[in-house]
Write a protein that holds these residues in place. Structure first.
Motif, short mmCIF file in Angstrom:
data_model
loop_
_atom_site.label_atom_id
_atom_site.label_comp_id
_atom_site.label_asym_id
_atom_site.label_seq_id
_atom_site.Cartn_x
_atom_site.Cartn_y
_atom_site.Cartn_z
N TYR A 48 0.83 -1.28 -0.06
CA TYR A 48 -0.07 0.03 -0.04
C TYR A 48 0.89 1.24 0.22
O TYR A 48 0.51 2.21 -0.64
CB TYR A 48 -0.90 0.00 1.12
N SER A 49 1.99 1.27 0.95
CA SER A 49 2.88 2.24 1.01
C SER A 49 3.47 2.61 -0.47
O SER A 49 3.59 3.71 -0.82
CB SER A 49 3.71 2.20 2.07
N PHE A 50 4.11 1.59 -0.93
CA PHE A 50 4.54 1.54 -2.30
C PHE A 50 3.96 1.93 -3.36
O PHE A 50 4.13 3.09 -4.14
CB PHE A 50 5.24 0.17 -2.53
N LEU A 51 2.72 1.61 -3.50
CA LEU A 51 1.71 2.29 -4.50
C LEU A 51 1.45 3.67 -4.49
O LEU A 51 1.42 4.39 -5.23
CB LEU A 51 0.32 1.47 -4.57
N ILE B 253 -5.44 2.14 2.04
CA ILE B 253 -5.55 2.44 3.59
C ILE B 253 -4.94 3.99 3.91
O ILE B 253 -5.94 4.86 3.88
CB ILE B 253 -4.56 1.47 4.15
N ALA B 254 -3.76 4.25 4.08
CA ALA B 254 -3.26 5.63 4.10
C ALA B 254 -2.32 6.03 3.08
O ALA B 254 -1.54 6.95 3.36
CB ALA B 254 -3.10 5.91 5.42
N GLY B 255 -2.21 4.99 2.10
CA GLY B 255 -1.25 5.43 1.06
C GLY B 255 0.23 5.32 1.70
O GLY B 255 0.48 4.52 2.57
N PHE B 256 1.15 6.19 1.27
CA PHE B 256 2.68 6.14 1.76
C PHE B 256 2.94 6.32 3.28
O PHE B 256 3.94 5.84 3.54
CB PHE B 256 3.32 7.24 1.00
N PHE B 257 2.07 6.53 4.28
CA PHE B 257 2.35 6.50 5.62
C PHE B 257 1.55 5.57 6.14
O PHE B 257 1.14 5.55 7.56
CB PHE B 257 2.16 7.93 6.13
N THR B 258 1.23 4.44 5.39
CA THR B 258 0.37 3.33 6.21
C THR B 258 1.06 2.69 7.28
O THR B 258 0.75 2.30 8.36
CB THR B 258 0.10 2.40 5.18
N GLU B 259 2.38 2.43 7.30
CA GLU B 259 3.23 1.96 8.30
C GLU B 259 3.68 2.64 9.18
O GLU B 259 4.50 2.27 10.29
CB GLU B 259 4.34 1.24 7.47
N PHE C 128 -7.17 15.79 -5.12
CA PHE C 128 -6.36 14.95 -5.73
C PHE C 128 -5.40 14.30 -4.62
O PHE C 128 -4.19 14.14 -4.97
CB PHE C 128 -5.43 16.10 -6.39
N ASP C 129 -5.99 13.71 -3.72
CA ASP C 129 -5.32 12.98 -2.67
C ASP C 129 -5.11 11.58 -3.11
O ASP C 129 -5.04 10.51 -2.14
CB ASP C 129 -5.87 13.15 -1.30
N LEU C 130 -4.78 11.08 -4.30
CA LEU C 130 -4.66 9.76 -4.72
C LEU C 130 -3.33 9.07 -3.73
O LEU C 130 -3.70 7.91 -3.68
CB LEU C 130 -4.21 9.84 -6.09
N PRO C 131 -2.22 9.72 -3.47
CA PRO C 131 -1.33 9.08 -2.79
C PRO C 131 -1.89 8.32 -1.65
O PRO C 131 -1.24 7.65 -1.06
CB PRO C 131 -0.27 10.20 -2.78
N GLU C 132 -2.92 9.16 -0.96
CA GLU C 132 -3.37 8.48 0.29
C GLU C 132 -4.83 8.12 0.32
O GLU C 132 -5.52 8.34 1.20
CB GLU C 132 -3.13 9.49 1.47
N ALA C 133 -5.40 7.81 -0.99
CA ALA C 133 -6.72 7.52 -1.10
C ALA C 133 -7.20 6.23 -0.35
O ALA C 133 -6.53 5.17 -0.34
CB ALA C 133 -6.90 7.13 -2.58
N GLU C 134 -7.83 6.72 0.81
CA GLU C 134 -8.38 5.49 1.80
C GLU C 134 -8.81 4.33 1.34
O GLU C 134 -8.59 3.31 1.88
CB GLU C 134 -9.19 6.25 2.85
#
Lengths: 169, 349
Positions: free
Chosen positions: B147-150, B231-237, B221-227
């Protein structure tokens, strides 16, 4: 004095980070060292009174090109590559060629003679700011080479699009 | 360097450094307070827009909520994924916040109050906003999670694409002001008949607003963290304080984009000349008040859009950037340069 201290700092870090960038096995770390390298080059430009070039260095190299590098590297399967013993077997050859080039540059540097100074001295640059100076020179004196360079870039862009385009039948 | 004694027997250079440090402290303190309360403001505004109350529990009307959130995230456990690339994982949120905070160095909050009044102020802001993406990319990559990677992949493509219209939209302003120094741009606006460049640069302002929202990864445009997808995108972990650092970077980025909009299009700390002629008593109000009011309006606009619009699809996002915004920005540059050539044939006004 303080200028020299900063110059030595910047050049030492540039040499160190470029060595680290090519010797890291983890490509991601290599790219990050290269990022650090670009920042220090920007710092060197700043000490040469070239604030415009320095900002463009950060915007273009650190902000755009390195991000594209990271983008490509993330798509590679890095975790298998790390186990390999060595990436390039021919590195002694590369070392030979690059030290030859270094010798040529050193010899050129020892015999270099600076030509006559142009109109854009430091006092003149401080009066009109460097951005204005670059713009004026580039769009009047060097307009033709500038346009040729932009055409070359345009050809590259169109070529990339043609290569990547899906053929629609 | 020759030590000259200036005030109280303190050498001049030490005095200069002290002034800079005090300025940095004021700017950082002020902005961090705004970042904390921007989250509160956002939850309140969106709550009201969705017919809810927003935070109400901590303090009267929930006013202490950001402080409670800060304390909570500070004391939470910092969880690190097993196969994470640890140095990069630790560094990523700090890198993002650092890029956002260093932009503040060239933002003038009112006349003469700027940490570094440099000739390439606007370019420096571009440089720093393009570096903000490193926090996102490295955070997403080093987490070793799909998820973070995508999220990171999406973020890098999006930010690279939208940097282009963001830069091009401000070229019109640079042309009109004839300078890259932000203080000069604001002063040029106060000499301009309309008082604000938004009147002449409305096309540039439109392009700027849309690309600023995309550049800061905000809704729609919050595609990088589209819940719903990531989940939370790049800061999931991420957890605890590192998670909070990502949030701080995002809100600082938002405040900086709003500051650029205020300084380059809305006249910064100045008021339009015709308003001052009509109501001269407004000139007595300190400039920082006008700056802050314009900034709050811009930030409110961000929230308003978030509460109103649904998220775009990724291909739509890309085609808006490349097929709509960049051509519009280029048209704006051509028109602005033509008009400037006709009005001021000799060059700078």
């Amino acid at each position: 004095m303080i200028n020299q201290a900063f110059f030595f700092y910047f050049s030492a870090v540039i040499v160190a980070t470029s060595l680290l960038a090519i010797t890291r096995k983890n490509v991601m770390h290599g790219v990050l060292y290269m990022l650090l390298l670009f920042f220090h080059i920007a710092g060197l430009y700043l000490f040469l009174n070239a604030e415009f070039i320095s900002a463009v260095q950060v915007i273009v190299y650190a902000g755009a090109i390195m991000v594209l590098f990271l983008f490509v590297i993330m798509l590679l399967n890095l975790r298998d590559d790390i186990r390999k013993k060595q990436f390039i077997a021919t590195w002694p050859m590369g070392l030979l060629v690059s030290s030859g080039i270094l010798m040529v540059i050193l010899m050129a540097m020892l015999t270099i003679k600076t030509g006559a100074h142009g109109v854009w001295g430091i006092a003149q640059l401080e009066r009109v700011t460097q951005t204005v100076a670059i713009g004026t020179v580039m769009y009047t004196q060097y307009l033709f080479p500038f346009e040729v360079a932009s055409l070359v870039l345009l050809v590259a862009i169109i070529g990339a699009i043609v290569l990547a385009k899906k053929r629609i039948k | 360097m020759i030590p000259e004694t200036a005030m109280f027997g303190i050498p001049q250079w030490l005095w200069t450094i002290a002034v800079i440090i005090v300025k940095i402290a004021i700017v950082l303190g002020g902005v961090m307070l705004h970042v904390a309360y921007a989250t509160y403001f956002e939850r309140k505004v969106i709550g009201r827009m969705q017919n809810r109350l927003g935070p109400m529990v901590v303090g009267p009307y929930g006013i202490l909520q950001p402080i409670a959130d800060g304390i909570k995230s500070f004391f939470k456990e910092d969880i690190i994924p097993t196969n994470a690339d640890k140095p990069i994982f630790f560094m990523a949120p700090i890198l993002g916040l650092m890029a956002a905070l260093s932009s503040l160095a060239v933002v003038p909050f009112f006349n003469g109050f700027v940490v570094a009044n440099i000739n390439i102020g606007l370019l420096f802001l571009f440089a720093m906003s393009s570096l903000a993406v490193y926090g996102v990319i490295l955070g997403g990559w080093s987490s070793n999670s799909k998820y973070s990677f995508l999220g990171a992949l999406r973020a890098s493509a999006q930010v690279i694409s939208y940097e282009v219209p963001l830069g091009l939209s401000l070229v019109g302003v640079m042309l009109m002001a004839g300078s890259l120094n932000i203080t000069d741009i604001v002063n040029a606006q106060s000499r301009y008949p309309g008082g604000m460049y938004i009147t002449a640069q409305w096309l540039g302002f439109f392009v700027f607003v849309v690309s600023a929202i995309a550049e800061t990864n905000r809704s729609p445009f919050d595609l990088p963290e589209a819940e719903t997808e990531l989940i939370a995108g790049f800061f999931t972990e991420y957890s605890g304080m590192r998670f909070a650092l990502f949030f701080m970077a995002e809100y600082t980025g938002m405040i900086i984009m709003c500051s650029i909009a205020v300084l380059c299009f809305l006249g910064g700390w100045t008021l339009p000349p015709f308003v001052l002629k009509l109501m001269p008593f407004l000139g007595a109000v300190p400039g920082v008040v006008w700056f802050a009011m314009k900034l709050y309006v811009c930030i409110f606009f961000y929230y308003w859009i978030r509460a109103t619009l649904p998220r775009y699809r990724y291909d739509q996002l890309m085609s808006i950037g490349w097929k709509v915004l960049i051509p519009l920005a280029l048209v704006n540059i051509v028109i602005t340069s033509l008009i400037k050539m006709l009005v001021h044939p000799t060059g700078t006004p």
